[in-house]
Design a protein around this motif. Structure first.
Motif, mmCIF file in Angstrom:
data_model
loop_
_atom_site.group_PDB
_atom_site.id
_atom_site.type_symbol
_atom_site.label_atom_id
_atom_site.label_comp_id
_atom_site.label_asym_id
_atom_site.label_seq_id
_atom_site.Cartn_x
_atom_site.Cartn_y
_atom_site.Cartn_z
ATOM 1 N N ILE A 1 0.849 -1.187 0.000
ATOM 2 C CA ILE A 1 0.000 0.000 0.000
ATOM 3 C C ILE A 1 0.882 1.234 0.000
ATOM 4 C CG2 ILE A 1 -0.235 -0.004 2.532
ATOM 5 C CD1 ILE A 1 -3.099 1.053 2.136
ATOM 6 N N GLY A 2 0.471 2.250 -0.738
ATOM 7 C CA GLY A 2 1.288 3.446 -0.866
ATOM 8 C C GLY A 2 0.471 4.721 -0.854
ATOM 9 N N GLY A 3 1.184 5.837 -0.691
ATOM 10 C CA GLY A 3 0.569 7.165 -0.691
ATOM 11 C C GLY A 3 1.650 8.221 -0.760
ATOM 12 N N ARG A 4 1.249 9.484 -0.730
ATOM 13 C CA ARG A 4 2.190 10.563 -0.977
ATOM 14 C C ARG A 4 3.143 10.841 0.191
ATOM 15 N NH1 ARG A 4 1.540 9.398 -5.356
ATOM 16 N NH2 ARG A 4 0.578 10.586 -7.032
ATOM 17 N N GLY A 5 2.737 10.709 1.439
ATOM 18 C CA GLY A 5 3.646 10.980 2.553
ATOM 19 C C GLY A 5 4.136 12.415 2.534
ATOM 20 N N VAL A 6 5.459 12.623 2.575
ATOM 21 C CA VAL A 6 6.050 13.944 2.416
ATOM 22 C C VAL A 6 6.231 14.153 0.907
ATOM 23 C CG1 VAL A 6 8.021 15.416 2.910
ATOM 24 C CG2 VAL A 6 7.202 13.793 4.638
ATOM 25 N N PRO A 7 5.396 14.990 0.280
ATOM 26 C CA PRO A 7 5.318 14.952 -1.181
ATOM 27 C C PRO A 7 6.464 15.598 -1.927
ATOM 28 C CG PRO A 7 3.841 16.630 -0.306
ATOM 29 C CD PRO A 7 4.403 15.900 0.876
ATOM 30 N N TYR A 8 7.179 16.540 -1.299
ATOM 31 C CA TYR A 8 8.162 17.305 -2.070
ATOM 32 C C TYR A 8 9.255 17.822 -1.150
ATOM 33 C CZ TYR A 8 10.145 21.110 -4.865
ATOM 34 O OH TYR A 8 11.002 21.934 -5.530
ATOM 35 N N ARG A 9 10.499 17.775 -1.635
ATOM 36 C CA ARG A 9 11.645 18.280 -0.883
ATOM 37 C C ARG A 9 12.131 19.576 -1.527
ATOM 38 N NH1 ARG A 9 12.177 12.646 -0.656
ATOM 39 N NH2 ARG A 9 12.447 11.842 1.448
ATOM 40 N N PHE A 10 12.493 20.518 -0.688
ATOM 41 C CA PHE A 10 12.892 21.848 -1.148
ATOM 42 C C PHE A 10 13.973 21.757 -2.227
ATOM 43 C CE2 PHE A 10 15.120 25.878 -1.020
ATOM 44 C CZ PHE A 10 14.086 26.789 -0.904
ATOM 45 N N GLY A 11 13.820 22.592 -3.254
ATOM 46 C CA GLY A 11 14.825 22.654 -4.307
ATOM 47 C C GLY A 11 14.807 21.479 -5.254
ATOM 48 N N SER A 12 13.682 20.770 -5.323
ATOM 49 C CA SER A 12 13.553 19.595 -6.199
ATOM 50 C C SER A 12 14.588 18.524 -5.888
ATOM 51 C CB SER A 12 13.645 20.014 -7.684
ATOM 52 O OG SER A 12 12.539 20.791 -8.055
ATOM 53 N N ARG A 13 14.953 18.405 -4.627
ATOM 54 C CA ARG A 13 15.901 17.362 -4.233
ATOM 55 C C ARG A 13 15.199 16.008 -4.204
ATOM 56 N NH1 ARG A 13 16.991 17.703 0.767
ATOM 57 N NH2 ARG A 13 15.617 19.439 1.310
ATOM 58 N N THR A 14 15.980 14.972 -4.437
ATOM 59 C CA THR A 14 15.468 13.611 -4.361
ATOM 60 C C THR A 14 16.333 12.799 -3.407
ATOM 61 O OG1 THR A 14 16.793 12.948 -6.282
ATOM 62 C CG2 THR A 14 14.523 13.636 -6.697
ATOM 63 N N ASP A 15 15.727 11.831 -2.734
ATOM 64 C CA ASP A 15 16.422 10.981 -1.775
ATOM 65 C C ASP A 15 16.805 9.680 -2.458
ATOM 66 O OD1 ASP A 15 17.376 9.480 0.295
ATOM 67 O OD2 ASP A 15 15.593 9.651 1.554
ATOM 68 N N ARG A 16 18.079 9.532 -2.748
ATOM 69 C CA ARG A 16 18.539 8.332 -3.450
ATOM 70 C C ARG A 16 18.433 7.082 -2.588
ATOM 71 N NH1 ARG A 16 24.330 8.926 -5.417
ATOM 72 N NH2 ARG A 16 23.854 6.866 -6.251
ATOM 73 N N ARG A 17 18.415 7.245 -1.275
ATOM 74 C CA ARG A 17 18.396 6.064 -0.411
ATOM 75 C C ARG A 17 17.015 5.433 -0.299
ATOM 76 N NH1 ARG A 17 19.868 7.290 5.100
ATOM 77 N NH2 ARG A 17 18.819 9.276 4.738
ATOM 78 N N GLY A 18 15.981 6.168 -0.683
ATOM 79 C CA GLY A 18 14.638 5.609 -0.662
ATOM 80 C C GLY A 18 14.050 5.400 0.710
ATOM 81 N N VAL A 19 14.544 6.145 1.706
ATOM 82 C CA VAL A 19 14.051 5.987 3.080
ATOM 83 C C VAL A 19 12.724 6.725 3.249
ATOM 84 C CG1 VAL A 19 14.510 6.505 5.505
ATOM 85 C CG2 VAL A 19 16.363 5.708 4.020
ATOM 86 N N THR A 20 11.763 6.074 3.885
ATOM 87 C CA THR A 20 10.460 6.661 4.154
ATOM 88 C C THR A 20 10.406 7.139 5.606
ATOM 89 O OG1 THR A 20 9.317 5.330 2.494
ATOM 90 C CG2 THR A 20 7.991 6.164 4.295
ATOM 91 N N GLN A 21 9.909 8.365 5.803
ATOM 92 C CA GLN A 21 9.848 8.937 7.146
ATOM 93 C C GLN A 21 8.934 8.124 8.048
ATOM 94 O OE1 GLN A 21 9.326 10.597 4.340
ATOM 95 N NE2 GLN A 21 10.863 12.222 4.223
ATOM 96 N N ARG A 22 9.264 8.142 9.337
ATOM 97 C CA ARG A 22 8.500 7.365 10.310
ATOM 98 C C ARG A 22 7.023 7.719 10.276
ATOM 99 N NH1 ARG A 22 10.440 7.991 16.314
ATOM 100 N NH2 ARG A 22 9.803 10.138 15.868
ATOM 101 N N GLN A 23 6.717 9.028 10.224
ATOM 102 C CA GLN A 23 5.306 9.415 10.248
ATOM 103 C C GLN A 23 4.561 8.930 9.017
ATOM 104 O OE1 GLN A 23 7.945 11.460 10.164
ATOM 105 N NE2 GLN A 23 7.561 13.355 8.993
ATOM 106 N N THR A 24 5.266 8.790 7.897
ATOM 107 C CA THR A 24 4.625 8.278 6.693
ATOM 108 C C THR A 24 4.332 6.792 6.826
ATOM 109 O OG1 THR A 24 5.733 9.948 5.322
ATOM 110 C CG2 THR A 24 4.859 8.015 4.197
ATOM 111 N N VAL A 25 5.283 6.034 7.379
ATOM 112 C CA VAL A 25 5.035 4.608 7.615
ATOM 113 C C VAL A 25 3.849 4.429 8.558
ATOM 114 C CG1 VAL A 25 5.998 2.482 8.571
ATOM 115 C CG2 VAL A 25 7.436 3.993 7.197
ATOM 116 N N GLU A 26 3.799 5.244 9.604
ATOM 117 C CA GLU A 26 2.689 5.145 10.554
ATOM 118 C C GLU A 26 1.363 5.504 9.887
ATOM 119 O OE1 GLU A 26 4.036 7.737 13.626
ATOM 120 O OE2 GLU A 26 5.279 6.203 14.577
ATOM 121 N N LEU A 27 1.377 6.531 9.028
ATOM 122 C CA LEU A 27 0.166 6.918 8.317
ATOM 123 C C LEU A 27 -0.314 5.797 7.405
ATOM 124 C CD1 LEU A 27 -1.951 8.978 7.268
ATOM 125 C CD2 LEU A 27 -0.213 9.775 5.651
#
Length: 476
Positions: free
Chosen positions: A318-344
């Motif tokens: 199951i998936g969803g948007r979580g934290v939708p955007y990082r300042f400056g169009s940065r992307t997270d290469r490690r693919g880590v999902t924030q704790r609050q997003t996992v809980e949501l």
């Protein structure tokens, strides 16, 4: 591994990020060699995801003599192609009315029918080429869990009738049929479309890359393209890498959510973040309560929606948007999902499927998708400059990439076909606002959508004004 709420059960080998669960399941592919030096090609494709792979596949199939290269920063299928929710559906990003303005209403209907056929095209190519991607065409459910969602669901089905959907393409389900097929807690109504299939996305990406390489396409991995240059005079277009320059008659940009990393493209498409969690395999007694024997794709009708599938080995992803955007169009290469997003996402899973509340989570990950300023996908080729692109799929790219690949084939080969007449071809979209307006706007949009969902869940019978304001700001 970060600590999570003790109410969320985790497997002993729970992983967050690194790679998607899909690659954890099959293992990472062996890396192909990097670009060894300057090269000349007929077509150079920047990006080794579905768009680039499908484009190379159809071009090589149409003209085996073409010299084609794919230039990939990581490995083929690293990005959204190997991280998505595994939705092979006929849903298409963007406003149908906006697309219809380009070439008329019938052209948009033709585009929708092309999407229907593209679902089956992917399935057929996978079968023909021996790609086992756990594909199961069970269709697609949209579920409404409050009165406001139900009103939107009914209105949406009625609207689709005017855009090429027949009764057999999308219909409302009676409550008894819906409950017989899938037990979603609190479901008031559901719609069903047969134009959807579950896939294991990494298997499709790896299999397609294998097939394309076998056709004679050069796939260079660990090769970072920093700039794409148009043709100058009688010269060739160029893809400038950190190693050498690749020259080609045509350079196709197929970088989707990573487009902002290219010189001059920082505001072209916004990299939107989407996150997923997956459970351990669920036992038969849990599935007895849930149903889902048809392995249909599932999406709720909230504004900050979630999407899900029953995997081939009986998990819920199951998936969803979580934290939708990082300042400056940065992307997270490690693919880590924030704790609050996992809980949501966990709360949403348990809300929809209480019978799965004791299931443990095995993996969480995230990835980025490309969002144009008008939220409408595009495909384009300019013969004068030698540059082309496709993308901006806004999360509906698994099927759309296939249609894009076949369309780019016809454009490169200068064929006038029904595909090149579709209304998403040649669309010009204005850029996103500069920072901090871009970041502020996206945060506000999703804060409003979440507020709208809360209000509708509490007492709303109609769509919240917060959602209307979010739509206005977003420009959808």
């Amino acid at each position: 591994m970060w600590p999570v709420n003790k109410g969320i059960p985790l497997t002993s080998d729970f992983a967050n990020g690194g790679v998607s669960f899909w690659y954890r399941q099959i293992g990472l592919p062996a890396r192909r060699p990097a670009l060894p030096g300057p090269r000349d090609y007929d077509v150079a494709i920047v990006g080794g995801g579905y768009t680039g792979l499908w484009t190379a596949y159809y071009l090589k199939q149409a003209d085996p003599g073409l010299r084609i290269a794919i230039l990939e920063k990581e490995f083929a299928g690293f990005g959204a192609s190997g991280r998505n929710g595994g939705w092979l559906s006929a849903e298409f990003a963007g406003s149908r009315k906006r697309h219809a303005k380009a070439r008329g209403r019938q052209a948009m209907i033709d585009l929708q029918h092309a999407m229907f056929r593209s679902v089956d095209e992917v399935i057929e190519v996978a079968r023909t080429e021996g790609i086992d991607a756990d594909i199961h065409k069970g269709g697609l459910f949209h579920v409404a869990t409050n009165p406001a969602q139900r009103r939107r669901l009914r209105a949406g089905v009625a609207d689709l009738r005017a855009w090429g959907y027949g009764e057999d393409d999308m219909r409302l389900l009676g409550r008894d049929e819906q409950r017989e097929r899938l037990q979603v807690a609190g479901a008031l109504e559901a719609s069903y479309s047969p134009h959807g299939a579950r896939i294991q996305p990494a298997k499709l990406a790896v299999g397609l890359a294998r097939v394309v390489a076998g056709m004679g396409v050069d796939i260079f991995e660990d090769t970072t393209v920093t700039e794409i240059r148009p043709r100058q005079g009688s010269g060739a277009a160029q893809a400038v890498t950190t190693r050498e320059i690749v020259s080609a008659d045509y350079v196709i940009r197929a970088t989707e959510g990573f487009t902002a990393n290219l010189a001059g493209q920082h505001r072209q498409w916004l990299p939107m973040n989407s996150s997923m969690i997956v459970t351990e395999p669920l036992p038969p007694d849990v599935w007895k309560h849930i149903g889902w024997q048809g392995s249909e794709l599932l999406e709720d009708n909230a504004h900050a929606y979630v999407y899900a599938q029953r995997t081939a080995d009986d998990r819920i992803a199951i998936g969803g948007r979580g934290v939708p955007y990082r300042f400056g169009s940065r992307t997270d290469r490690r693919g880590v999902t924030q704790r609050q997003t996992v809980e949501l996402l966990w709360r949403m899973l348990v809300k929809l499927f209480p019978a799965a509340s004791e299931a443990r989570l095995q993996h969480a990950w995230c990835g980025v998708l490309g969002v144009p300023r008008d939220w409408c996908s595009t495909v384009h080729l300019d013969h004068a400059s030698g540059l082309g692109w496709a993308g901006g799929y806004v999360g509906s790219g698994v099927t759309t990439t296939n249609l894009a690949g076949r369309t780019l084939r016809d454009l490169v080969l200068r064929r006038d076909t029904p595909l090149t007449e579709l209304p998403w071809v040649g669309r010009q979209v204005r850029q996103w606002e500069p920072e901090p307006l871009r970041w502020t706007g996206v945060q506000l949009i999703y804060a409003l959508y979440r507020a709208a969902d809360r209000r509708e869940n509490e007492r709303g019978t109609t769509t919240s004004a917060y959602a209307h304001l979010a739509d206005l700001i977003s420009g959808r």
